[in-house]
Enzyme design. Sequence first.
Site, PDB file in Angstrom:
ATOM      1  N   ASP A  60      40.932 121.119  33.101  1.00  0.00           N
ATOM      2  CA  ASP A  60      39.858 121.142  34.097  1.00  0.00           C
ATOM      3  C   ASP A  60      38.511 121.343  33.409  1.00  0.00           C
ATOM      4  O   ASP A  60      38.375 122.175  32.506  1.00  0.00           O
ATOM      5  CB  ASP A  60      40.075 122.270  35.104  1.00  0.00           C
ATOM      6  CG  ASP A  60      38.878 122.399  36.041  1.00  0.00           C
ATOM      7  OD1 ASP A  60      38.682 121.498  36.877  1.00  0.00           O
ATOM      8  OD2 ASP A  60      38.118 123.394  35.908  1.00  0.00           O
ATOM      9  N   TYR A  65      29.661 122.662  32.862  1.00  0.00           N
ATOM     10  CA  TYR A  65      30.158 123.526  31.796  1.00  0.00           C
ATOM     11  C   TYR A  65      29.574 123.097  30.448  1.00  0.00           C
ATOM     12  O   TYR A  65      30.039 122.149  29.818  1.00  0.00           O
ATOM     13  CB  TYR A  65      31.689 123.485  31.735  1.00  0.00           C
ATOM     14  CG  TYR A  65      32.396 123.934  32.993  1.00  0.00           C
ATOM     15  CD1 TYR A  65      31.749 124.695  33.962  1.00  0.00           C
ATOM     16  CD2 TYR A  65      33.721 123.586  33.222  1.00  0.00           C
ATOM     17  CE1 TYR A  65      32.401 125.093  35.122  1.00  0.00           C
ATOM     18  CE2 TYR A  65      34.386 123.995  34.366  1.00  0.00           C
ATOM     19  CZ  TYR A  65      33.717 124.738  35.315  1.00  0.00           C
ATOM     20  OH  TYR A  65      34.364 125.130  36.455  1.00  0.00           O
ATOM     21  N   LYS A  91      34.200 117.498  38.109  1.00  0.00           N
ATOM     22  CA  LYS A  91      33.480 117.819  39.343  1.00  0.00           C
ATOM     23  C   LYS A  91      32.211 117.000  39.463  1.00  0.00           C
ATOM     24  O   LYS A  91      31.715 116.455  38.478  1.00  0.00           O
ATOM     25  CB  LYS A  91      33.177 119.325  39.369  1.00  0.00           C
ATOM     26  CG  LYS A  91      34.453 120.161  39.190  1.00  0.00           C
ATOM     27  CD  LYS A  91      34.181 121.646  39.058  1.00  0.00           C
ATOM     28  CE  LYS A  91      35.470 122.413  38.801  1.00  0.00           C
ATOM     29  NZ  LYS A  91      35.923 122.278  37.391  1.00  0.00           N
TER      30      LYS A  91
END
Length: 342
Positions: A60, A65, A91
């Site tokens: 993930d 990030y 995402k």
Amino acid sequence: MALLTTKPNPANATVRPHAWLGSQLSFGGAPIGNLYESVDDASACATIAHAWRQGIRHFDTAPYYGYGLSESRLGAALNEMPRASFTLSTKVGRLIEDDAQQTKHSDGFIVDGRRARFDYSRDGVLRSFEASLRRLHTDHIDVLLLHDIGAETHGDQHAAILRQSLDEALPAMAELRAQGACKAIGLGVNEEAVCLEVMPHFPLDVIMLAGRYTLFEQQHSQAVMAQAQQRGVAMLAAGPYNSGLLGGANGPGNFYNYAPADEATVARAQRFYDVLARTHTDVGAAALQFPLAHPAVASVVCGLRSIAEVDQAAARMQAPIPDQAWRALRDAGLLEDGVPTP
């Protein structure tokens, strides 16, 4: 090592298959995006490759990030593995932009020269998705999540962002799913309330809920867990250590919800260590295994920074936990009434 091919499950619960998900222990990619401390490229790639060798098959990440760094590092490392041997989630909801003036960030990512900008428009979703495909060196994403909507993140802008998410972002994600560019869509959030706001209005495949359904905390997830089970929505239980609070080998950490923990929170965490010590049970092992007992939970997503952390998580997932450990936690009032345990 074959990592948890059999799911811990309470008696009489129904386990639903999640064919789009690779493993029940998932690699959380925020730490390799230089969250709180820097990690060099070689160490990050070695950690990812080691996780794959240990049997972790779901990874993930998010553009947010490390402002693309986590995705780029995952893409570089996993490009050496057969694409069919793992699944990916990333995402949408932020666009990553170059910004030479950006040298300090308040969100903990140690990355200069980039910034993240919220964008929940249709165009923003498609642009974010295309950029993620490039960084990840792949032509499809297995699980696509709408990132960080909710009142706690957006305050007074929440109502407008929720409306745009329902009108633009989620329909664009559904189109990508229909085209085969992703297999499942959902939310990636830290709060229960926004899940309950979205679920009646848009069909979701999956919700990644960070820090709310954990060994330490279940009170802010009971309604969404029930709704997920009723609606057939798979839950990804992220943040199982609650920002490290239950991740220490010898005692509680000092962070909770990505911030320094207050004395009362640390004291409550210490009770888990004290209770489980009496049954010779590792708190971290209990924290990783606990969420998987819920029939709605498909995987537990653990942030991993190093080979040592990968090995620790793999061992914790396999560690035997006696029934009396779960009974002791219930007797101490540390678990909510009725929550399933392995």
